[in-house]
Design an enzyme around this catalytic site. Sequence first.
Site, PDB file in Angstrom:
ATOM      1  N   HIS A   1       0.795  -1.240   0.000  1.00 47.52           N
ATOM      2  CA  HIS A   1       0.000   0.000   0.000  1.00 47.52           C
ATOM      3  C   HIS A   1       0.830   1.295   0.000  1.00 47.52           C
ATOM      4  O   HIS A   1       1.045   1.899  -1.029  1.00 47.52           O
ATOM      5  CB  HIS A   1      -0.966   0.007   1.200  1.00 47.52           C
ATOM      6  CG  HIS A   1      -1.974  -1.109   1.171  1.00 47.52           C
ATOM      7  ND1 HIS A   1      -2.939  -1.247   0.197  1.00 47.52           N
ATOM      8  CD2 HIS A   1      -2.156  -2.157   2.009  1.00 47.52           C
ATOM      9  CE1 HIS A   1      -3.685  -2.325   0.434  1.00 47.52           C
ATOM     10  NE2 HIS A   1      -3.223  -2.906   1.516  1.00 47.52           N
TER      11      HIS A   1
HETATM   12  O1  RIB Z   1      -5.965   0.472   3.327  1.00 46.49           O
HETATM   13  C1  RIB Z   1      -4.557   0.451   3.482  1.00 46.49           C
HETATM   14  C2  RIB Z   1      -4.110   1.588   4.339  1.00 46.49           C
HETATM   15  O2  RIB Z   1      -4.649   1.455   5.641  1.00 46.49           O
HETATM   16  C3  RIB Z   1      -2.581   1.630   4.550  1.00 46.49           C
HETATM   17  O3  RIB Z   1      -2.185   2.969   4.691  1.00 46.49           O
HETATM   18  C4  RIB Z   1      -2.369   0.916   5.854  1.00 46.49           C
HETATM   19  O4  RIB Z   1      -1.203   1.377   6.550  1.00 46.49           O
HETATM   20  C5  RIB Z   1      -3.594   1.338   6.602  1.00 46.49           C
HETATM   21  O5  RIB Z   1      -3.331   2.597   7.180  1.00 46.49           O
END
Ligand code: RIB
Length: 312
Positions: free
Chosen positions: A238
């Site tokens: 992510h």
């Molecule tokens: O949906 C993924 C996000 O949510 C990423 O930033 C992870 O660290 C959580 O914060």
Amino acid sequence: MNRIPVVIDVDTGTDDAICMTAAILNQDKLDIKAFTAVCGNVSVEKTSQNTLDIVDYLGTSYPVAAGASKPLVQNITFAISHGSTGLGDVQLPTSSRDFLPDPACEVIYRCAKEENGNLEVLATGPLTNVALAIRNHPDICSLIRRITIMGGSLIGGNMTPVSEFNIYNDPEAAKIVFESGIELVMVGLDVTLKPCLPTEVVEEMNKISSPHADLVRRIFSFMQRRSAEFGGDAPNLHDVIALASIVAPKLFTMKDYYTTIELNGALTRGMTVADFRNVSEKAPNVHAAVDIDIDGFWKWFIAVMRSSDTEK
Ligand code: RIB
Ligand code: CA
């Protein structure tokens, strides 16, 4: 090439930690002014301490500010997938440094004023700190050049069928940011779920001697065990993908959409609602990432991590 002045707002978190590591290894492209922490994956006490500990562990001394302890309206929903500390089972030495005295939203505003309109923000957690900076100091909207968000999605959520974790946790904040008029890049699940951590990338970390590779190796190990435990696929990173959109934009396909945040839907609260056919006739306010060169991303990531090798 002029380095990009940037504040990186995080809810550290395992994937935030990898993003921080790669950002710190991109000092030739990024002039990191501060890291700011927000509640999200875990409490702000933990996200801020994790952030400070990582900055020190990687041999740097970037200033770190603690930020919002709760979303603007609703209560926080922590993410169980990062473990109780937010860094899985990775233990780091506790930093002896203090946080900046000012809260994150004030640090973002101060940096924006100091950079005279060139500051960028990379936000990889709920947008509470960024929204508070905008709400408290509306003049900031002409002082931030671009906000890159890991968050949202054009199609499908990970907290509800339509809402992604960072937006889900503070939709009111997200609406303030999406309607601020500041140039926005949304790097959502549409692309962050595509690169699934390949074994050869994990193995590559074993060939690199540096605190950066050590930290990433340990986080990867936790992520892989967690994925196996939860029966999921290979881990998704992510946040570092949002960073890549800043320093390696050619890896991405972007489309511009008018996008806003649903606040009231019983099923759709926290949804990033993109107007694909411009039926609203509103000017696009978001550059949305719609595709990523997956192989190119991993090549980029490995090259970034190799740059830390003390034995190369
Ligand atoms: O949906 C993924 C996000 O949510 C990423 O930033 C992870 O660290 C959580 O914060
Ligand atoms: Ca995050």
